[in-house]
Motif scaffolding. Structure first.
Motif, PDB file in Angstrom:
ATOM      1  N   GLU A 117       0.835  -1.077   0.124  1.00 31.75           N
ATOM      2  CA  GLU A 117      -0.083   0.010   0.169  1.00 31.75           C
ATOM      3  C   GLU A 117       0.869   1.227   0.061  1.00 31.75           C
ATOM      4  OE1 GLU A 117      -2.521   0.114   3.262  1.00 31.75           O
ATOM      5  OE2 GLU A 117      -3.124   2.221   2.815  1.00 31.75           O
ATOM      6  N   LEU A 118       1.912   1.144   0.826  1.00 32.91           N
ATOM      7  CA  LEU A 118       2.840   2.364   0.945  1.00 32.91           C
ATOM      8  C   LEU A 118       3.338   2.657  -0.694  1.00 32.91           C
ATOM      9  CD1 LEU A 118       4.894   2.068   4.124  1.00 32.91           C
ATOM     10  CD2 LEU A 118       3.183   3.895   3.491  1.00 32.91           C
TER      11      LEU A 118
ATOM     12  N   SER B 254       1.806 -11.980  -1.561  1.00 37.79           N
ATOM     13  CA  SER B 254       0.521 -11.709  -0.637  1.00 37.79           C
ATOM     14  C   SER B 254       0.664 -12.835   0.650  1.00 37.79           C
ATOM     15  CB  SER B 254      -0.593 -12.152  -1.324  1.00 37.79           C
ATOM     16  OG  SER B 254      -0.798 -11.488  -2.558  1.00 37.79           O
ATOM     17  N   ASP B 255       0.050 -12.312   1.754  1.00 37.88           N
ATOM     18  CA  ASP B 255       0.219 -13.081   2.760  1.00 37.88           C
ATOM     19  C   ASP B 255      -0.968 -14.020   3.037  1.00 37.88           C
ATOM     20  OD1 ASP B 255      -1.771 -11.705   3.585  1.00 37.88           O
ATOM     21  OD2 ASP B 255      -0.866 -10.508   5.568  1.00 37.88           O
ATOM     22  N   ARG B 256      -1.501 -14.957   3.712  1.00 41.28           N
ATOM     23  CA  ARG B 256      -2.447 -15.851   3.734  1.00 41.28           C
ATOM     24  C   ARG B 256      -3.700 -15.237   3.622  1.00 41.28           C
ATOM     25  NH1 ARG B 256      -0.946 -18.544   9.311  1.00 41.28           N
ATOM     26  NH2 ARG B 256      -2.119 -20.109   8.532  1.00 41.28           N
ATOM     27  N   LYS B 257      -3.542 -13.669   4.121  1.00 38.74           N
ATOM     28  CA  LYS B 257      -5.037 -13.264   4.281  1.00 38.74           C
ATOM     29  C   LYS B 257      -5.247 -12.457   2.788  1.00 38.74           C
ATOM     30  CE  LYS B 257      -4.628 -12.078   8.808  1.00 38.74           C
ATOM     31  NZ  LYS B 257      -4.282 -10.763   9.651  1.00 38.74           N
ATOM     32  N   GLY B 258      -4.378 -12.380   1.779  1.00 39.01           N
ATOM     33  CA  GLY B 258      -4.404 -11.945   0.823  1.00 39.01           C
ATOM     34  C   GLY B 258      -3.963 -10.639   0.791  1.00 39.01           C
ATOM     35  N   ASN B 259      -3.420 -10.171   1.681  1.00 41.07           N
ATOM     36  CA  ASN B 259      -2.841  -8.467   1.627  1.00 41.07           C
ATOM     37  C   ASN B 259      -1.413  -8.746   1.111  1.00 41.07           C
ATOM     38  OD1 ASN B 259      -4.856  -7.587   3.535  1.00 41.07           O
ATOM     39  ND2 ASN B 259      -3.850  -8.628   5.464  1.00 41.07           N
ATOM     40  N   GLU B 260      -1.396  -7.563   0.199  1.00 44.26           N
ATOM     41  CA  GLU B 260      -0.090  -7.436  -0.512  1.00 44.26           C
ATOM     42  C   GLU B 260       1.089  -6.867   0.181  1.00 44.26           C
ATOM     43  OE1 GLU B 260      -1.372  -6.585  -4.961  1.00 44.26           O
ATOM     44  OE2 GLU B 260      -2.326  -5.455  -3.686  1.00 44.26           O
ATOM     45  N   PHE B 261       1.970  -7.396  -0.191  1.00 46.20           N
ATOM     46  CA  PHE B 261       3.364  -7.015   0.286  1.00 46.20           C
ATOM     47  C   PHE B 261       4.553  -7.142  -0.578  1.00 46.20           C
ATOM     48  CE2 PHE B 261       1.140  -8.514   4.007  1.00 46.20           C
ATOM     49  CZ  PHE B 261       1.372  -7.434   5.122  1.00 46.20           C
ATOM     50  N   VAL B 262       5.609  -6.216  -0.314  1.00 43.28           N
ATOM     51  CA  VAL B 262       6.824  -6.417  -1.202  1.00 43.28           C
ATOM     52  C   VAL B 262       8.116  -6.560  -0.313  1.00 43.28           C
ATOM     53  CG1 VAL B 262       5.856  -4.729  -2.710  1.00 43.28           C
ATOM     54  CG2 VAL B 262       7.424  -3.835  -1.046  1.00 43.28           C
ATOM     55  N   LEU B 263       9.075  -7.053  -0.759  1.00 42.27           N
ATOM     56  CA  LEU B 263      10.453  -7.177   0.043  1.00 42.27           C
ATOM     57  C   LEU B 263      10.952  -5.841  -0.316  1.00 42.27           C
ATOM     58  CD1 LEU B 263      11.849 -10.776  -0.606  1.00 42.27           C
ATOM     59  CD2 LEU B 263      10.542  -9.889   1.384  1.00 42.27           C
ATOM     60  N   GLY B 264      11.506  -5.172   0.665  1.00 41.61           N
ATOM     61  CA  GLY B 264      12.158  -3.789   0.685  1.00 41.61           C
ATOM     62  C   GLY B 264      13.240  -3.689  -0.342  1.00 41.61           C
ATOM     63  N   PRO B 265      13.304  -3.053  -1.353  1.00 43.16           N
ATOM     64  CA  PRO B 265      14.568  -2.882  -2.184  1.00 43.16           C
ATOM     65  C   PRO B 265      15.203  -1.683  -1.697  1.00 43.16           C
ATOM     66  CG  PRO B 265      12.615  -2.251  -3.278  1.00 43.16           C
ATOM     67  CD  PRO B 265      11.979  -2.765  -2.262  1.00 43.16           C
ATOM     68  N   THR B 266      14.638  -0.870  -0.860  1.00 38.82           N
ATOM     69  CA  THR B 266      15.002   0.650  -0.677  1.00 38.82           C
ATOM     70  C   THR B 266      13.802   0.875   0.436  1.00 38.82           C
ATOM     71  OG1 THR B 266      15.602   2.967  -1.035  1.00 38.82           O
ATOM     72  CG2 THR B 266      14.134   1.798  -2.791  1.00 38.82           C
TER      73      THR B 266
ATOM     74  N   GLU C   3      12.611   4.372   1.279  1.00 39.05           N
ATOM     75  CA  GLU C   3      11.959   5.602   1.404  1.00 39.05           C
ATOM     76  C   GLU C   3      10.430   5.809   1.990  1.00 39.05           C
ATOM     77  OE1 GLU C   3      13.719   4.906  -1.266  1.00 39.05           O
ATOM     78  OE2 GLU C   3      15.446   6.056  -1.066  1.00 39.05           O
ATOM     79  N   GLU C   4       9.802   5.128   1.454  1.00 34.20           N
ATOM     80  CA  GLU C   4       8.329   5.035   1.987  1.00 34.20           C
ATOM     81  C   GLU C   4       8.202   4.656   3.424  1.00 34.20           C
ATOM     82  OE1 GLU C   4       9.428   3.880  -1.190  1.00 34.20           O
ATOM     83  OE2 GLU C   4       8.040   4.471  -2.547  1.00 34.20           O
ATOM     84  N   MET C   5       9.051   3.696   3.623  1.00 33.49           N
ATOM     85  CA  MET C   5       8.813   3.088   5.092  1.00 33.49           C
ATOM     86  C   MET C   5       9.131   4.103   6.116  1.00 33.49           C
ATOM     87  SD  MET C   5       7.614  -0.079   5.362  1.00 33.49           S
ATOM     88  CE  MET C   5       8.487  -1.049   6.833  1.00 33.49           C
ATOM     89  N   MET C   6      10.304   4.780   5.651  1.00 32.93           N
ATOM     90  CA  MET C   6      10.823   5.752   6.550  1.00 32.93           C
ATOM     91  C   MET C   6      10.240   7.098   6.740  1.00 32.93           C
ATOM     92  SD  MET C   6      13.714   5.391   8.627  1.00 32.93           S
ATOM     93  CE  MET C   6      15.083   4.651   8.273  1.00 32.93           C
ATOM     94  N   VAL C   7       9.679   7.519   5.628  1.00 33.75           N
ATOM     95  CA  VAL C   7       8.796   8.623   5.439  1.00 33.75           C
ATOM     96  C   VAL C   7       7.475   8.400   6.424  1.00 33.75           C
ATOM     97  CG1 VAL C   7       7.517  10.176   4.031  1.00 33.75           C
ATOM     98  CG2 VAL C   7       9.660   9.603   3.413  1.00 33.75           C
TER      99      VAL C   7
ATOM    100  N   THR D  71      11.053  17.234  -1.464  1.00 34.83           N
ATOM    101  CA  THR D  71       9.973  16.846  -0.909  1.00 34.83           C
ATOM    102  C   THR D  71       9.049  15.641  -1.942  1.00 34.83           C
ATOM    103  OG1 THR D  71       8.526  18.417  -2.054  1.00 34.83           O
ATOM    104  CG2 THR D  71       9.410  19.038   0.374  1.00 34.83           C
ATOM    105  N   ARG D  72      10.065  15.247  -2.500  1.00 30.99           N
ATOM    106  CA  ARG D  72       9.772  14.180  -3.597  1.00 30.99           C
ATOM    107  C   ARG D  72       8.500  13.117  -2.856  1.00 30.99           C
ATOM    108  NH1 ARG D  72      11.323  10.481  -8.152  1.00 30.99           N
ATOM    109  NH2 ARG D  72       9.338   9.334  -7.741  1.00 30.99           N
ATOM    110  N   TYR D  73       9.118  12.461  -1.591  1.00 28.08           N
ATOM    111  CA  TYR D  73       8.200  11.483  -0.876  1.00 28.08           C
ATOM    112  C   TYR D  73       7.530  11.882   0.151  1.00 28.08           C
ATOM    113  CZ  TYR D  73      11.112   8.618  -3.742  1.00 28.08           C
ATOM    114  OH  TYR D  73      11.706   7.849  -4.643  1.00 28.08           O
ATOM    115  N   SER D  74       7.954  13.135   0.951  1.00 27.72           N
ATOM    116  CA  SER D  74       7.144  13.316   1.807  1.00 27.72           C
ATOM    117  C   SER D  74       5.761  14.255   1.525  1.00 27.72           C
ATOM    118  CB  SER D  74       7.793  14.627   2.801  1.00 27.72           C
ATOM    119  OG  SER D  74       8.252  15.596   1.846  1.00 27.72           O
ATOM    120  N   GLN D  75       5.758  14.765   0.323  1.00 31.36           N
ATOM    121  CA  GLN D  75       4.336  15.672  -0.276  1.00 31.36           C
ATOM    122  C   GLN D  75       3.655  14.388  -0.538  1.00 31.36           C
ATOM    123  OE1 GLN D  75       2.697  18.377  -0.414  1.00 31.36           O
ATOM    124  NE2 GLN D  75       4.404  19.414  -1.785  1.00 31.36           N
TER     125      GLN D  75
END
Length: 588
Positions: free
Chosen positions: A78-79, A97-109, A111-115, A438-442
Motif C-alpha cells: 500500500e505504501l 501476498s500473505d495468507r489473508k491476501g494482503n499484498e506486500f513487497v520485499l523492500g528494495p529501498t 523511502e516509503e517506510m521511513m517517511v 519533498t519528493r516523498y514527503s509530499q
RNA sequence: CGGGGUGUAGCGCAGCCUGGUUAGCGCACCUGGUUUGGGACCAGGGGGUCGAAGGUUCGAAUCCUUUCACCCCGACCA
C-alpha cells in the motif's frame, strides 16, 4: 579462535562461474557461498568481515548524530502504491501476498517506510533535523545478478534518511554526509572518487556517487586529468569544443543522396566533418501509467546519445528501440530522419531560383535537440524524404525548439570546470547520496508544524551505502594472484599464528603462548592449530588474507619466529618472547 | 526480455556423438601408517534420484519432447 574449530571451507579450485577476483577469492577463501542466483550465505569469515564493515559505518554515522533503526524487511504494498513506485519500480520489486491476501513487497529501498515512520512520530520543527538510518537486508529481483556480492539480488545496504525544515538545512546535512562517507571509505582503505551522478528512479535534485576505482567496475566515470571534476557518464557535462572544424558553406537546398543513410556514409558522400551532420536517434519513450510515444533526439554527427540524459530530458522512465515499421507508421522515413522540412518560399516569385525555407518537420513524434545544436548553421540533415538530405540548414531560424543536454561525454572532451582533458575510468558504486526535497514527503503526506504554525512537508535527503558490496569492492582493489589482502580494520582476523608442525610440542607451546598474549591485548587473533603441513597453512593464510601471520616453525630452535605481512609478503624475524609485542605494535 | 552455454559425489571434470554389467577421474572427506618450511605419500574406505518429468527401447547419463536451474554477452539496473 582456533582455526581447527572454525568453519572455513577454503577451496583450491575456483567455482567455474566466478570471473572477478573478488568473487573467486571470497568463494575460495570460504567467506561466502552461493545458494541461488544472486543470493549468498555468509560463512563465519564473511560474516566477521561484514560485521567489521558494518561497525565502521555505524561508528562514523553515530558520531555525526545519525540514529540507527531497523525497519521491516517485508513492507506493505500500500505504501508503494501511495508513492507511485509500486508500478514504476517494475519487475525488480518482489511482490507477494500473505495468507489473508494482503499484498506486500520485499523492500528494495525504504523511502516509503521511513517517511511513514517520520511522519508518524515527528510533528514539530523542534524535533528537526533528524537523520535515521538502518543497516539491513534489501531485495531487488535484478534482471541479471552477477559477479558474486557485486550485484546480488539479496544484499545488505545502509540506507539513511534525513528530515529538515528547509532546503538549506538539508543541503548542510548532505554535505555532512559526503564528509562522513569520505571518512568511512578512507577507513576501509579504499581508493575512491566522489562523482556527480544521475538521480535515477529515486528522483531528486542533486546526487553524488562514491565510486571505488576498479577495472571491473560496472560504471563508467568521466574524470578530468587536470582538476578534481568527476562524474558518472550518465551525468557528465563538458565544455564547448575549442576548435570547430571548417564549415561546409552551402545554400539551403535539397540534395539527392541515394542509399546514403548512416553518418559514416554521409561523411564520405559530402566530404564533410560529422560535426556538421545532424544525427537523429529515434526511441520509444515509456512514461508513468504505461503511456508511450516516439521521440526523435537530434545531435551532432560526432556525438553519441546518452540514454539516461535523454530519458530525463523528457521525464520518461525508459527508452526502447523503435522498429522501422513503427517509424513509418508515425510518418518518419528511416535512414532519412531529420528535424526540418524544406519548401520553396512562395511569397516570392516561383521559379528554379526561388529560395528555399525550412520549417519544423511534420511528424507524429516529439523532438528534442542537444544543446550543441543551438543556433547551429551549415548543417546537413535528413529530409524526411527517401534518398534526400537537406544541406545548408540553419537551425536558428526555427522557433520553439526544445534544447537539452543529451550527449555522452567522450574521452578528450574538455572539462566543464577547468577546460582540461577528460578521460574515462571504471568504478564500483559503493555509496550514493541524494538531495530528495519533498519528493516523498509530499505524496505520502509526511508533514510537520513549522515555527509559523504552518503545516509543511519534510525536506529530505537520502543516503545509501552498499555494505555487502563493499566486501567485493575492497577485494577488487586489494588482492594479488594468491588471494585477498584485507586492510587491518576489516580483516576477518588481524593476525594468524601459524604453527609449522603441530607435532612439535615446542612449536605448539610457543604458538599458544603468543596467541594468548595477543588475545589478552585485544588483538583479533586466530591460531592455525590444524594438523596440516606448513605449505598448506601458508597458502590458506595468503588466500584468506589475514593482515599478519606469526609463523612458529623451524627457526624456533634459534628462539626465533617470523612475522609475515600479507600485503607484500615481506617477513621479519623476531625473538619468540617479543613476537606478540612486535606484531601488536605493527597493527597500530 | 533477446542471443549463447552448462547441469554427472562438496568442488573441478571425463563418459553422451555411435544406448549394453557394479557410472569414472583429480581434489576434498573417513581409518591406519609414514611425513612436516610452501596446497605430501602409501594402503584401505564412505559418498551419486547422472537437474526434473514424460517418451522411445529388451535395456537410457547417453536418443526424443517438455520443463527447471545456473552461467556468459546484450537490454535493464535506488
Amino acid at each position: 579462535m582456533r582455526f581447527s574449530k572454525l568453519l572455513i571451507p577454503t577451496l583450491k579450485e575456483a567455482p567455474k562461474d566466478a570471473v572477478l577476483p573478488s568473487h573467486i577469492f571470497l568463494v575460495r577463501g570460504g567467506f561466502i557461498h552461493q545458494v541461488a542466483s544472486g543470493i549468498y550465505d555468509f560463512l563465519p569469515l564473511g560474516k566477521r568481515v561484514l560485521d567489521k564493515i558494518r561497525t565502521i559505518v555505524k561508528e562514523e554515522l553515530d558520531s555525526v548524530g545519525c540514529q540507527e533503526v531497523q525497519l521491516g524487511f517485508v513492507t506493505p504494498a500500500e505504501l508503494w502504491k501511495k508513492s507511485g513506485r509500486y508500478e514504476k519500480y517494475g519487475a525488480e520489486l518482489l511482490r507477494f501476498s500473505d495468507r489473508k491476501g494482503n499484498e506486500f513487497v520485499l523492500g528494495p529501498t525504504h523511502e516509503e517506510m521511513m517517511v511513514e515512520l517520520a511522519g508518524r512520530f515527528v510533528s514539530s520543527y523542534k524535533q528537526l533535523p533528524i537523520n535515521l538510518y538502518q543497516i539491513n537486508l534489501k531485495f531487488r529481483d535484478e534482471a541479471r545478478p552477477r559477479f558474486g556480492l557485486m550485484r546480488g539480488r539479496e544484499f545488505i545496504m545502509k540506507d539513511g534518511y534525513s528530515f529538515h525544515t528547509d532546503r538549506d538545512d538539508m543541503v548542510r546535512e548532505f554535505e555532512l554526509m559526503e564528509k562522513t562517507y569520505r571518512r568511512i571509505f578512507t577507513r576501509m582503505g579504499l581508493d575512491f572518487r566522489v562523482v556527480e551522478a544521475d538521480s535515477g528512479a529515486i528522483g531528486g535534485e542533486g546526487s553524488k556517487e562514491f565510486m571505488v576505482l576498479a577495472e571491473s567496475g560496472e560504471d563508467t566515470i568521466v574524470i578530468c586529468q587536470k582538476c578534481d571534476y568527476s562524474a558518472n557518464i550518465e551525468a557528465a557535462k563538458r565544455a564547448e569544443p575549442e576548435n570547430v572544424p571548417e564549415a561546409p558553406e552551402a545554400r539551403l537546398m535539397k540534395f539527392y543522396t541515394p542509399e546514403v543513410t548512416t553518418i559514416e556514409e554521409l561523411e564520405s558522400f559530402f566530404h564533410v566533418d560529422p560535426f556538421y551532420l545532424v544525427k537523429s536517434v529515434a526511441k520509444r519513450a515509456l512514461y508513468d501509467g504505461g503511456r508511450s510515444e516516439i521521440v526523435l533526439f537530434f545531435l551532432r554527427g560526432n556525438e553519441e546519445l546518452q540514454e539516461t540524459k535523454a530519458a530525463n530530458s523528457i521525464g520518461a522512465n525508459e527508452l526502447l528501440d523503435v522498429s522501422e515499421e513503427e517509424l513509418e507508421a508515425a510518418g518518419i522515413v528511416p535512414g532519412f530522419m531529420g528535424p526540418v522540412e524544406i519548401k520553396r518560399d512562395i511569397s516570392t516569385q516561383e521559379s528554379d531560383d526561388t529560395p528555399y525555407v525550412i520549417q519544423k518537420a511534420g511528424m507524429n513524434a516529439k523532438m528534442v535537440f542537444d544543446e550543441s545544436l543551438k543556433n547551429a548553421s551549415n548543417m546537413i540533415c535528413g529530409a524526411n524524404v527517401k534518398d534526400y538530405h537537406i544541406v545548408g540548414v540553419d537551425l536558428s531560424v526555427l522557433k520553439d525548439l526544445d534544447f537539452e543536454d543529451l550527449v555522452q561525454v567522450k574521452k578528450e572532451d574538455r572539462c566543464i570546470k577547468c577546460g582540461g582533458k577528460l578521460d574515462y575510468t571504471k568504478g564500483i558504486e559503493v555509496g550514493h547520496i541524494f538531495q530528495l526535497g519533498t519528493r516523498y514527503s509530499q505524496p505520502l503526506g509526511a508533514r510537520f508544524l513549522d515555527k509559523d504554525g504552518k503545516s509543511k512537508p519534510f525536506v529530505m535527503g537520502t543516503y545509501g551505502i552498499g555494505v555487502s558490496r563493499l566486501l567485493a569492492a575492497v577485494i577488487e582493489q586489494h588482492h594479488d594472484e594468491r588471494g585477498c589482502i584485507w586492510p587491518s580494520g576489516i580483516a576477518p582476523f588481524e593476525v594468524v599464528v601459524v604453527i609449522g608442525n603441530i607435532k612439535d610440542e615446542n612449536q605448539v607451546s610457543a604458538g599458544e603462548k603468543i596467541y594468548e598474549i595477543l588475545k589478552k591485548r585485544g588483538v583479533d587473533v586466530v591460531i592455525d592449530d590444524r594438523p596440516e603441513r606448513f605449505g598448506f597453512k601458508m597458502k590458506d593464510f595468503e588466500l584468506i588474507g589475514f593482515t599478519y601471520a606469526v609463523v612458529v616453525g623451524k627457526k624456533l630452535s634459534d628462539g626465533k619466529v617470523e612475522i609475515v605481512k600479507r600485503a607484500d609478503l615481506g617477513r621479519i624475524e623476531a625473538d619468540v618472547d617479543e613476537a606478540a609485542q612486535k606484531v601488536a605494535d605493527m597493527l597500530l
